[in-house]
Design a protein around this motif. Sequence first.
Motif, PDB file in Angstrom:
ATOM      1  N   SER A 374      -9.444   3.149   1.396  1.00  0.00           N
ATOM      2  CA  SER A 374      -9.434   1.875   0.521  1.00  0.00           C
ATOM      3  C   SER A 374      -8.000   1.523   0.106  1.00  0.00           C
ATOM      4  O   SER A 374      -7.695   0.255   0.051  1.00  0.00           O
ATOM      5  CB  SER A 374     -10.251   2.226  -0.617  1.00  0.00           C
ATOM      6  OG  SER A 374     -10.268   1.044  -1.549  1.00  0.00           O
ATOM      7  N   GLN A 375      -6.990   2.509   0.014  1.00  0.00           N
ATOM      8  CA  GLN A 375      -5.548   2.246  -0.426  1.00  0.00           C
ATOM      9  C   GLN A 375      -4.990   1.618   0.866  1.00  0.00           C
ATOM     10  O   GLN A 375      -4.229   0.626   0.605  1.00  0.00           O
ATOM     11  CB  GLN A 375      -4.872   3.577  -0.591  1.00  0.00           C
ATOM     12  CG  GLN A 375      -5.051   3.929  -2.229  1.00  0.00           C
ATOM     13  CD  GLN A 375      -4.229   5.215  -2.281  1.00  0.00           C
ATOM     14  OE1 GLN A 375      -4.408   6.146  -1.435  1.00  0.00           O
ATOM     15  NE2 GLN A 375      -3.553   5.383  -3.166  1.00  0.00           N
ATOM     16  N   ILE A 376      -5.350   1.833   2.213  1.00  0.00           N
ATOM     17  CA  ILE A 376      -4.747   1.197   3.295  1.00  0.00           C
ATOM     18  C   ILE A 376      -5.225  -0.244   3.280  1.00  0.00           C
ATOM     19  O   ILE A 376      -4.417  -1.022   3.508  1.00  0.00           O
ATOM     20  CB  ILE A 376      -5.128   2.076   4.454  1.00  0.00           C
ATOM     21  CG1 ILE A 376      -4.673   3.433   4.544  1.00  0.00           C
ATOM     22  CG2 ILE A 376      -4.683   1.158   5.660  1.00  0.00           C
ATOM     23  CD1 ILE A 376      -4.946   4.352   5.673  1.00  0.00           C
ATOM     24  N   ALA A 377      -6.675  -0.544   3.170  1.00  0.00           N
ATOM     25  CA  ALA A 377      -7.090  -1.942   2.964  1.00  0.00           C
ATOM     26  C   ALA A 377      -6.380  -2.612   1.973  1.00  0.00           C
ATOM     27  O   ALA A 377      -6.004  -3.797   2.328  1.00  0.00           O
ATOM     28  CB  ALA A 377      -8.413  -1.789   2.922  1.00  0.00           C
ATOM     29  N   THR A 378      -6.306  -2.052   0.743  1.00  0.00           N
ATOM     30  CA  THR A 378      -5.410  -2.720  -0.287  1.00  0.00           C
ATOM     31  C   THR A 378      -4.191  -3.122  -0.049  1.00  0.00           C
ATOM     32  O   THR A 378      -3.641  -4.283  -0.197  1.00  0.00           O
ATOM     33  CB  THR A 378      -5.777  -1.802  -1.721  1.00  0.00           C
ATOM     34  OG1 THR A 378      -6.881  -1.470  -2.212  1.00  0.00           O
ATOM     35  CG2 THR A 378      -4.863  -2.592  -2.674  1.00  0.00           C
TER      36      THR A 378
END
Length: 578
Positions: A374-378
């Motif tokens: 999710s951090q990568i997507a954010t």
Amino acid sequence: MAQLHGEALDQKSRRPALVELSDAWLVGRARELIAAIQRTDHDEQLDIVRTLDELLEEAQRRGEPTMVATLLRAAALARLVTRGLAGEAEPLLDEMLAHTRRHGLALHRADAHAMRGRRLVLAEQEDAALTEIARALAILDDSDTPDLQLGKRAWAKMQATSLIDCWLVLNQLGVYEAAEEVIARAHQAIRESAGPHEITLQLMNRVKMLLGWGLRLERVDRHDQAAEKFRTAASMAVAVEAPFAESLFPRRIGVAAVDQVGVLAAALAFAEPDEAHIERLQHLAAEPGYPHEQVIVVIALARCLEKVGRRDESLLALDRIRKTLAEDNSQPSMRLNLAREIARLEYDGTTGAARSLLEYASSLETELWSMRESQIATLNTRREHERLSAEHGAITQQALQDPLTGLPNRRALDEHLRTLSSSATAQPLAVALVDLDGFKDVNDQHSHAEGDDVLRVVASTLRDALRGDDIVARYGGDEFIVLLPGAPVSAAKQALGRSVSAVASLPHHLSHGVTLSVGLVSLRPQERADQVLARADAAMYQAKRGGGNQVSSGAAGGGEAAPEWLEDDPASGGEEPT
């Protein structure tokens, strides 16, 4: 190490010599000290911080924008890596960001955002750190064309530096896929121009990332993938040997890199835990260094000790580093790696409670892995948002900016004048119209291109001679408007007099002898923009009639009584030759 610092840390002997040393020396010395500070004890780090502050002060005195940005970064970075000084980096990073915006230094501005991200990780503000990295990467995404004035090689090195500072934060956060993309871009940027130090830095950084990535993969039971990361890291640790011998890192001549750098020794041990690594790792674990790097070294040591049946010593080493890590927030993921390693060694599998706790921990690790994705997507979403915002801002700025001089244009001037005229804090508001004396001769006798160069030089000189909150706009042709908020006519006249003198003092090959005629008035209550500009125009022609190269306050025309401070001025109409 004493030899490395030498005379540069002897303040009494060094300070007078700084004035005589070149810009290149200042930048090169800062670079050496930044390489040194990362592998010295705390007292020496404090000495280096003081030295860098003095180099920064000298750079600011000289004023060359790129050099100032470089020294601001060095002074901030020195504090980020020195225990107890991270908070002192914030004002330096704020200054670096403002400086790089003011001077249009895109790569250095990206680096300022990356460094702020690093500071936010230390303050345990991980989401805010991710936003700063998104801003930095958005700037770097739009900065792929080399700045010819900076030079292709210097530009590539600066781009790589900014990317590596972004990579450090992503690595600290454990966002390894994004970190891999960024460090690959850094390698691409300097592959043709890198010297031994840059190559060493790149390889060592990749070794650290791969080891952290491997440990993270083990936590979600992806052991085959982890082993592959460890093997790759070990091969890089071998490859770093040659460039390390010629790098700027403090080192013992004739001693192998793996015997001097903990993460390199750890890479060999992770790939193949063995008794042969124990003595070397014990020695390196006791040396000063980044806490998260020391964790890697100690985990590698613990695995080698476990391999030969010395489990109690393994636990003791891990527990010792856990205590020293208590106040370090630089790499949250590494703290979890350490906790897992201790739990793995302590777990004997004999009780149901222990088994339940292990299952619970595995479930949490799976959840954390999902959060990492999710951090990568954010990161990617914020990066695109920042890029689009910057693109929109650039379009808006172009609509309000004179393309020749970079100053606000007539449209922007109208907005500033409207805003300032309605602001109580901007009163009194001085308004000046500036016209170039002799500019027509430049175009007639030389060329319009030469005339454009003169306009740019005069615009820059005028802007630099005034206060930061004064507004200089291009009104059209060879005319400029200056707004001086909160300045009575007396103070404004002195400031503009300095501007007139600055332009008159320019070298002839830059100015071709042009000077300034300035008409100065103060905005009246309820006065419209066209009215105040008409009065400033009349005052400017008064300066022209007086021979130019001066400021006229317009006190003798337009129905205004001369203010008291001008009554004794011998020049007619309040003119002040400069």
